[in-house]
Design a protein around this motif. Structure first.
Motif, PDB file in Angstrom:
ATOM      1  N   CYS A   1      -4.159   0.786  16.421  1.00  0.00           N
ATOM      2  CA  CYS A   1      -3.143   0.343  15.457  1.00  0.00           C
ATOM      3  C   CYS A   1      -2.313  -0.765  16.086  1.00  0.00           C
ATOM      4  O   CYS A   1      -1.862  -0.641  17.225  1.00  0.00           O
ATOM      5  N   GLY A   2      -2.112  -1.840  15.338  1.00  0.00           N
ATOM      6  CA  GLY A   2      -1.303  -2.951  15.796  1.00  0.00           C
ATOM      7  C   GLY A   2       0.125  -2.861  15.292  1.00  0.00           C
ATOM      8  O   GLY A   2       0.733  -1.786  15.289  1.00  0.00           O
ATOM      9  N   HIS A   3       0.642  -3.992  14.814  1.00  0.00           N
ATOM     10  CA  HIS A   3       2.056  -4.094  14.461  1.00  0.00           C
ATOM     11  C   HIS A   3       2.357  -3.582  13.059  1.00  0.00           C
ATOM     12  O   HIS A   3       3.503  -3.339  12.734  1.00  0.00           O
ATOM     13  N   TRP A   4       1.335  -3.427  12.234  1.00  0.00           N
ATOM     14  CA  TRP A   4       1.533  -3.038  10.834  1.00  0.00           C
ATOM     15  C   TRP A   4       0.966  -1.648  10.575  1.00  0.00           C
ATOM     16  O   TRP A   4      -0.038  -1.484   9.886  1.00  0.00           O
ATOM     17  N   ALA A   5       1.608  -0.618  11.092  1.00  0.00           N
ATOM     18  CA  ALA A   5       1.126   0.750  10.881  1.00  0.00           C
ATOM     19  C   ALA A   5       1.057   1.087   9.399  1.00  0.00           C
ATOM     20  O   ALA A   5       0.153   1.813   8.953  1.00  0.00           O
ATOM     21  N   GLN A   6       1.987   0.570   8.610  1.00  0.00           N
ATOM     22  CA  GLN A   6       2.038   0.905   7.186  1.00  0.00           C
ATOM     23  C   GLN A   6       0.868   0.307   6.412  1.00  0.00           C
ATOM     24  O   GLN A   6       0.562   0.752   5.297  1.00  0.00           O
ATOM     25  N   ILE A   7       0.188  -0.675   6.994  1.00  0.00           N
ATOM     26  CA  ILE A   7      -0.986  -1.276   6.364  1.00  0.00           C
ATOM     27  C   ILE A   7      -2.266  -0.738   6.991  1.00  0.00           C
ATOM     28  O   ILE A   7      -3.197  -0.317   6.290  1.00  0.00           O
ATOM     29  N   GLU A   8      -2.316  -0.713   8.330  1.00  0.00           N
ATOM     30  CA  GLU A   8      -3.541  -0.270   9.007  1.00  0.00           C
ATOM     31  C   GLU A   8      -3.803   1.222   8.834  1.00  0.00           C
ATOM     32  O   GLU A   8      -4.958   1.661   8.785  1.00  0.00           O
TER      33      GLU A   8
ATOM     34  N   PRO B   1       0.804  -1.236   0.000  1.00  0.00           N
ATOM     35  CA  PRO B   1       0.000   0.000   0.000  1.00  0.00           C
ATOM     36  C   PRO B   1       0.833   1.279   0.000  1.00  0.00           C
ATOM     37  O   PRO B   1       0.268   2.374  -0.062  1.00  0.00           O
ATOM     38  N   ASN B   2       2.147   1.154   0.093  1.00  0.00           N
ATOM     39  CA  ASN B   2       3.005   2.321   0.284  1.00  0.00           C
ATOM     40  C   ASN B   2       3.930   2.618  -0.891  1.00  0.00           C
ATOM     41  O   ASN B   2       4.310   3.770  -1.105  1.00  0.00           O
ATOM     42  N   ILE B   3       4.287   1.598  -1.638  1.00  0.00           N
ATOM     43  CA  ILE B   3       5.339   1.741  -2.651  1.00  0.00           C
ATOM     44  C   ILE B   3       4.971   2.780  -3.698  1.00  0.00           C
ATOM     45  O   ILE B   3       5.757   3.689  -4.006  1.00  0.00           O
ATOM     46  N   GLY B   4       3.786   2.675  -4.273  1.00  0.00           N
ATOM     47  CA  GLY B   4       3.391   3.591  -5.330  1.00  0.00           C
ATOM     48  C   GLY B   4       3.319   5.032  -4.869  1.00  0.00           C
ATOM     49  O   GLY B   4       3.746   5.952  -5.581  1.00  0.00           O
ATOM     50  N   HIS B   5       2.795   5.253  -3.659  1.00  0.00           N
ATOM     51  CA  HIS B   5       2.682   6.618  -3.141  1.00  0.00           C
ATOM     52  C   HIS B   5       4.066   7.223  -2.921  1.00  0.00           C
ATOM     53  O   HIS B   5       4.326   8.362  -3.335  1.00  0.00           O
ATOM     54  N   LEU B   6       4.950   6.493  -2.270  1.00  0.00           N
ATOM     55  CA  LEU B   6       6.277   7.034  -1.968  1.00  0.00           C
ATOM     56  C   LEU B   6       7.107   7.232  -3.221  1.00  0.00           C
ATOM     57  O   LEU B   6       8.017   8.074  -3.251  1.00  0.00           O
TER      58      LEU B   6
END
Length: 287
Positions: A265-272, A54-59
């Motif tokens: 938020c759990g362990h995956w902030a970059q997803i949640e 979910p992060n690669i394209g944005h960054l």
């Protein structure tokens, strides 16, 4: 900073392989600009893509983004006893091959450990440091009573990778259970069973006294205070794998640092919290 449209990226279109002097490493590479290197966490099915899709394209709007499968995960080689397991050296070898002198390192959990180690051992190579749900060296690294609830589930899924155990794994990683989908569990399951040697190697670090886990990381100790790279710690208040107290310890140790603590938020902030995570990292590295 002017933003370009978000890259429409796929795992296949960004896939690359490099042969370092240590291991064959698979990675995803897209975009231009100052490099951001994304380093995934541990556990069965962890890859650069599964941790950061979910992060690669944005960054990549304003940066060259490299999401790595570290040795022992994904489509990279399994570490062996001849070369050994030192993810910091593996990362440096990949950056050398890609002719990257300095990069922003963004690491989730185990990837945060690698990022911290790189910032201590190779400070000239790290322009910015971002950790999410990462441990900080010190006493009681998992919890005061031993291995945390989340680590127990992770190790069970490593020892017995089944659809049911991978479902439990994604559930304990997320606060918002609507994100712990069957599709995500299936992606992790298929990645996990693709290479049983990867699973055996990781599990041995917790069961074989001759293969102590994360030796280099534990040896960092007080050297974390020497980190000079601007540091951003992101942590979920509801992390059941590694408590947010680790990030509190990190920002109390590193002078040029700040903490973003996310409720629900759990362990995956970059997803949640993908949108907020993307904004935080893009602004932090862009300044």
């Amino acid at each position: 900073m002017t933003s370009s449209p978000t890259y429409e990226v796929t795992a296949a279109s960004t896939s690359n392989v490099a042969q370092t002097d240590r291991y064959r490493i698979h990675y995803h590479d897209v975009g231009t600009g100052h490099p951001i290197v994304l380093l995934h966490g541990s556990g069965p099915g962890a890859t650069g893509w599964s941790n950061f899709s979910p992060n690669i394209g944005h960054l990549a709007q304003n940066h060259r983004v490299i999401a790595v499968d570290m040795p022992g995960w994904g489509r990279s080689d399994t570490p062996n006893t001849t070369v050994g397991w030192d993810p910091v050296l593996d990362l440096m070898g990949l950056l050398d091959l890609l002719e990257i002198d300095r990069a922003a390192l963004v690491g989730n959990s185990m990837g945060g450990m690698t990022s911290l180690g790189a910032a201590v051992r190779f400070p000239q190579r790290v322009s910015h440091l971002v950790t999410m749900g990462a441990p900080c060296p010190g006493a009681n690294i998992f919890s005061p009573t031993g291995v945390s609830e989340g680590m127990k589930v992770l190790l069970q899924a490593t020892r017995e990778p089944s659809p049911e155990n991978l479902k439990r794994l994604v559930q304990i990683m997320c606060y918002d259970q609507s994100l712990a989908t069957d599709e995500l569990a299936e992606v992790r399951y298929q990645a996990a069973i693709a290479n049983r040697d990867h699973l055996d190697h990781f599990f041995a670090m917790f069961t074989n006294p001759k293969v102590p886990p994360f030796t280099e990381f534990f040896q960092l100790g007080s050297r974390v205070a020497d980190i000079t790279a601007p540091t951003l710690a992101i942590h979920g208040r509801d992390d059941r794998v590694l408590s947010y107290e680790h990030s509190l310890r990190l920002v109390s140790t590193v002078a040029n640092s700040r903490l973003v603590l996310l409720n629900r938020c759990g362990h995956w902030a970059q997803i949640e919290h993908a949108a907020e995570f993307n904004r935080l990292v893009a602004d932090f590295v862009g300044n």
